[in-house]
Write a protein that holds these residues in place. Structure first.
Motif, PDB file in Angstrom:
ATOM      1  N   ILE A   1       0.844  -1.198   0.000  1.00  0.00           N
ATOM      2  CA  ILE A   1       0.000   0.000   0.000  1.00  0.00           C
ATOM      3  C   ILE A   1       0.879   1.247   0.000  1.00  0.00           C
ATOM      4  O   ILE A   1       0.609   2.208  -0.728  1.00  0.00           O
ATOM      5  CB  ILE A   1      -0.951  -0.013   1.213  1.00  0.00           C
TER       6      ILE A   1
ATOM      7  N   GLY B   1       2.503   1.637  -3.441  1.00  0.00           N
ATOM      8  CA  GLY B   1       1.468   2.064  -4.377  1.00  0.00           C
ATOM      9  C   GLY B   1       1.091   3.517  -4.196  1.00  0.00           C
ATOM     10  O   GLY B   1       0.887   4.245  -5.172  1.00  0.00           O
ATOM     11  N   PHE B   2       1.025   3.969  -2.961  1.00  0.00           N
ATOM     12  CA  PHE B   2       0.691   5.373  -2.697  1.00  0.00           C
ATOM     13  C   PHE B   2       1.787   6.300  -3.217  1.00  0.00           C
ATOM     14  O   PHE B   2       1.494   7.328  -3.840  1.00  0.00           O
ATOM     15  CB  PHE B   2       0.475   5.577  -1.196  1.00  0.00           C
TER      16      PHE B   2
ATOM     17  N   LEU C   1      -1.921  -0.071  -5.052  1.00  0.00           N
ATOM     18  CA  LEU C   1      -2.668   0.403  -3.892  1.00  0.00           C
ATOM     19  C   LEU C   1      -3.938  -0.420  -3.692  1.00  0.00           C
ATOM     20  O   LEU C   1      -4.221  -0.886  -2.587  1.00  0.00           O
ATOM     21  CB  LEU C   1      -3.001   1.884  -4.078  1.00  0.00           C
TER      22      LEU C   1
END
Length: 54
Positions: A19, A22-23, A41
């Motif tokens: 996450i 991905g962010f 994400l």
């Protein structure tokens, strides 16, 4: 309260790291990295909820 042994918490660390990556990729202002970041994400969030439900 003792800290958890990190291999026992690995199932929660992996999706959280995905996450986070991905962010970061989603924030980078390039269409390819933003698309990849959004995919990572969403995959990380889905994986996180899967591990949470197990």
């Amino acid at each position: 309260m003792a800290l958890p042994f990190w291999p026992d918490a690995w199932n929660e660390i992996e999706p959280s790291a995905l996450i986070l990556v991905g962010f970061v990729l989603f924030i980078v202002p390039e269409p390819a990295s933003s698309t990849l970041g959004a995919g990572l994400l969403l995959f990380g969030i889905a994986w996180w909820f899967y591990e949470w439900g197990r």
